[in-house]
Write a protein that holds these residues in place. Structure first.
Motif, PDB file in Angstrom:
ATOM      1  N   ASN A  30       0.580   8.474  -3.380  1.00  0.00           N
ATOM      2  CA  ASN A  30      -0.560   8.995  -4.260  1.00  0.00           C
ATOM      3  C   ASN A  30      -1.636   9.956  -3.461  1.00  0.00           C
ATOM      4  O   ASN A  30      -1.789  11.036  -3.977  1.00  0.00           O
ATOM      5  N   LEU A  76      -2.409  13.043  -5.614  1.00  0.00           N
ATOM      6  CA  LEU A  76      -2.747  12.235  -6.946  1.00  0.00           C
ATOM      7  C   LEU A  76      -3.960  11.470  -6.982  1.00  0.00           C
ATOM      8  O   LEU A  76      -4.737  11.281  -7.955  1.00  0.00           O
ATOM      9  N   PHE A  88       9.763  10.906  -6.619  1.00  0.00           N
ATOM     10  CA  PHE A  88       8.950   9.936  -7.160  1.00  0.00           C
ATOM     11  C   PHE A  88       9.608   8.836  -7.695  1.00  0.00           C
ATOM     12  O   PHE A  88      11.007   9.026  -7.796  1.00  0.00           O
ATOM     13  N   GLN A  89       9.068   7.595  -7.590  1.00  0.00           N
ATOM     14  CA  GLN A  89       9.995   6.186  -7.636  1.00  0.00           C
ATOM     15  C   GLN A  89      10.539   6.264  -9.075  1.00  0.00           C
ATOM     16  O   GLN A  89      11.834   6.077  -9.216  1.00  0.00           O
ATOM     17  N   GLN A  90       9.828   6.523 -10.187  1.00  0.00           N
ATOM     18  CA  GLN A  90      10.212   6.878 -11.547  1.00  0.00           C
ATOM     19  C   GLN A  90      11.145   8.123 -11.517  1.00  0.00           C
ATOM     20  O   GLN A  90      10.751   9.123 -11.260  1.00  0.00           O
ATOM     21  N   ILE A 146       8.734  16.283  -3.282  1.00  0.00           N
ATOM     22  CA  ILE A 146       8.658  14.713  -3.738  1.00  0.00           C
ATOM     23  C   ILE A 146       9.472  14.301  -4.727  1.00  0.00           C
ATOM     24  O   ILE A 146       9.965  14.884  -5.425  1.00  0.00           O
ATOM     25  N   GLY A 165       0.665  -1.087  -0.209  1.00  0.00           N
ATOM     26  CA  GLY A 165       0.104  -0.019  -0.030  1.00  0.00           C
ATOM     27  C   GLY A 165       0.833   1.439   0.139  1.00  0.00           C
ATOM     28  O   GLY A 165       0.222   2.550   0.128  1.00  0.00           O
ATOM     29  N   ARG A 178      15.822  19.065  -6.813  1.00  0.00           N
ATOM     30  CA  ARG A 178      14.689  19.777  -7.480  1.00  0.00           C
ATOM     31  C   ARG A 178      13.652  19.578  -6.300  1.00  0.00           C
ATOM     32  O   ARG A 178      12.924  20.904  -6.366  1.00  0.00           O
ATOM     33  N   THR A 222       0.389  12.959  -2.073  1.00  0.00           N
ATOM     34  CA  THR A 222       0.696  13.825  -2.914  1.00  0.00           C
ATOM     35  C   THR A 222      -0.469  14.344  -3.947  1.00  0.00           C
ATOM     36  O   THR A 222      -0.463  15.132  -4.707  1.00  0.00           O
ATOM     37  N   SER A 259       2.656   2.926  -2.608  1.00  0.00           N
ATOM     38  CA  SER A 259       2.388   3.498  -3.660  1.00  0.00           C
ATOM     39  C   SER A 259       1.209   4.467  -3.456  1.00  0.00           C
ATOM     40  O   SER A 259       0.965   5.498  -3.602  1.00  0.00           O
ATOM     41  N   THR A 260      -0.034   3.606  -2.979  1.00  0.00           N
ATOM     42  CA  THR A 260      -1.318   4.210  -2.733  1.00  0.00           C
ATOM     43  C   THR A 260      -0.928   5.466  -1.672  1.00  0.00           C
ATOM     44  O   THR A 260      -1.770   6.406  -1.883  1.00  0.00           O
ATOM     45  N   THR A 267      11.689  11.555 -13.086  1.00  0.00           N
ATOM     46  CA  THR A 267      10.789  12.389 -13.801  1.00  0.00           C
ATOM     47  C   THR A 267      11.413  13.632 -14.314  1.00  0.00           C
ATOM     48  O   THR A 267      11.008  14.701 -14.589  1.00  0.00           O
TER      49      THR A 267
END
Lengths: 238, 263
Positions: A47, A52, A82-84, A80, A41, A147, A50, A43-44, A86
């Motif tokens: 989200n 999203l 993020f995992q990926q 933030i 849970g 950033r 943040t 990632s949820t 960006t």
């Protein structure tokens, strides 16, 4: 003062429960590791933190601002990672950071000064004019952390920021981020790697949509190595 | 500078930089309508007889007839291209960066729309310039009066792209957009043939073409290129823009689970 407060948060994707009545609170300047296996849970939760996604139940407060009722004030205080990745790979590090600064309404000399300060903090100043594409994985991550700090956030969220990095880069980034707490930044660091958690860190373990443990890492692990303790705690009874 | 203008400038600049970095995209966007204009139109010239219909005051060649439709085609493809890049942004995660900015989401999406429309309109003008170089030109004042029409049509098709990007879950689904949005919109419109021709073949097809917002956008451009004003085309284009924008804002509402569902 509370840096980040999550109260009775629940979220379902249809019949699947992703988060079930999750609560925890982090004091300002706390480094908290959020540990949990894939599908726990995390990632949820990110989200929701943040915005999203919007919580179906429960509340989130970022530096005292409720994200449901005062989303802009809450997001202004949030950094933030993020995992990926960006980053825009065709732009230089500085262009990437300027774009982000502008999304927060920061421009001109103010933006330049903040970007330089932020890059200095992560030891990335000399790479400011390199294209993001040419950076290695560790430097890309550092650029992203720099950033996320441009607008001096009070709370910094990092979603598995060391995925795919070698041991040296991982340890450098973990140390950098720990140092940020000395300036009063509250950190929530999601990971599934126990070696990134230091004994004095706050630790929240998420498992099957619930908070399984919440406390100081040293106390939670007890006489076992943390990795074994987690395996023990999350073991599914035969 | 206000945070709103700062973000607008940054988002539009980023769209422009991205466009400059993809030179093939610019060339492809120009080659497509030019092939229609210089090859298709040449072949069809004899097959299609055109009567005098407003805004034309004399007999025109088929090449002249399809220029506004091809401007519409550029705007349509570009709207879909920006939709594709939004879906790509989402898959790559950079959409999250935009959506977690403290500025209102409608403003951020509006900035995206301004960015993609500006690029569309520039491309349409590049096409008009090349067409003029081949001798297919409009009245001089038409090139100025076409600007607002191209902007309105570009915003409408950009808003449609925005809406589609909020509904498409994965990049792979994008081929469907080609089949179910671009082709029907383009062929069921007045871009390639006047609607009275369609009415001769089928009343049903004529009705569908007349209701197609792309037809309205093309007619708006056609009239504007001859310094004429088509009120009903403007009204329907604006109405479609409002509908697409409202639906896109709904699509990007964080209370919906589509945007960032993962894990």
């Amino acid at each position: 003062m509370s840096g980040l407060k999550v109260s009775n948060l629940s979220y379902n994707y249809g019949a699947k429960t992703a988060l079930d009545d999750v609560s925890f609170e982090l004091e300002t300047g706390t480094f908290c590791a959020l540990l949990g296996p894939n599908g726990a849970g995390k990632s949820t939760l990110f989200n929701l933190l943040t915005r999203l996604l919007v919580a179906q139940q429960g509340h989130i407060e970022i530096a005292g601002f409720d994200i449901a009722t005062t989303p802009r004030k809450a997001l202004e205080r949030l950094g933030i990672v993020f995992q990926q990745t960006t980053l825009d790979l065709d732009l230089t590090v500085r262009q990437n950071l300027s774009y982000f600064a502008a999304l927060h309404g920061i421009s001109g000399r103010d933006a330049r000064q903040r970007i330089d300060a932020s890059l200095d903090k992560l030891g990335m100043r000399e790479r400011a004019d390199e294209k993001a594409r040419t950076l290695n994985g560790g430097h890309k991550r550092r650029a992203e952390i720099a950033r996320a700090l441009i607008h001096n956030p009070m709370v910094l969220l990092l979603d598995e920021p060391t995925v795919g990095l070698d041991a040296a880069a991982r340890s450098a980034i973990t140390n950098h981020v720990h140092e940020l707490t000395q300036e009063g930044t509250t950190i929530l660091w999601a990971t599934h790697l126990t070696d990134e958690v230091q004994p004095d860190d706050r630790l929240v373990i998420l498992h099957q949509a619930n908070v399984l443990a919440d406390g100081i890492a040293r106390e939670i692990s007890g006489d076992l190595p943390l990795k074994d303790r987690i395996l023990h705690l999350t073991a599914v009874p035969a | 500078m206000s945070p709103y203008l700062t973000s607008l400038r940054a988002i539009v600049t980023r769209e422009a930089l991205r466009f400059i970095h993809q030179r093939e995209r610019f060339i492809a966007a120009l080659v497509r309508p030019l092939i229609w204009l210089l090859v298709f139109a040449a072949g069809f010239r004899a097959a299609l007889g055109l009567s005098i219909i407003p805004p034309y005051q004399t007999y025109i060649t088929y090449e002249t007839y399809i220029v506004p439709g091809l401007c519409g085609m550029i705007l349509l493809f570009n709207g879909m291209q920006s939709s594709l890049s939004l879906v790509y942004d989402r898959e790559m995660g950079s959409m999250k960066l935009l959506l977690t900015s403290p500025l209102p989401r409608w403003w951020l999406l509006f900035c995206k729309l301004v960015g993609s429309t500006s690029i569309s309109v520039l491309q349409a003008y590049a096409f008009l310039a090349i067409a003029a170089a081949f001798g297919i030109s409009m009245p001089a004042v038409g090139y100025i009066t076409a600007l607002p029409a191209l902007v309105v049509a570009g915003v409408m098709l950009g808003a449609l792209g925005l809406l589609l990007s909020s509904l498409i879950k994965q990049l792979e689904n994008f081929a469907g957009v080609m089949n179910f949005v671009i082709f029907p919109m383009f062929f069921l419109s007045s871009a390639l043939y006047p609607l009275w021709k369609m009415a001769e073949s089928s009343e049903l097809l004529f009705t569908i073409c007349a209701l197609n917002p792309f037809t309205q956008a093309v007619e708006l451009i056609r009239f504007a290129l001859y310094a004429s004003f088509n009120g009903s085309a403007l009204f329907w284009t604006l109405a479609a823009t409002a509908a697409f924008t409202t639906a896109a804002l709904w699509g990007y509402n964080p209370a919906r689970t589509g945007i960032s569902r993962k894990g």
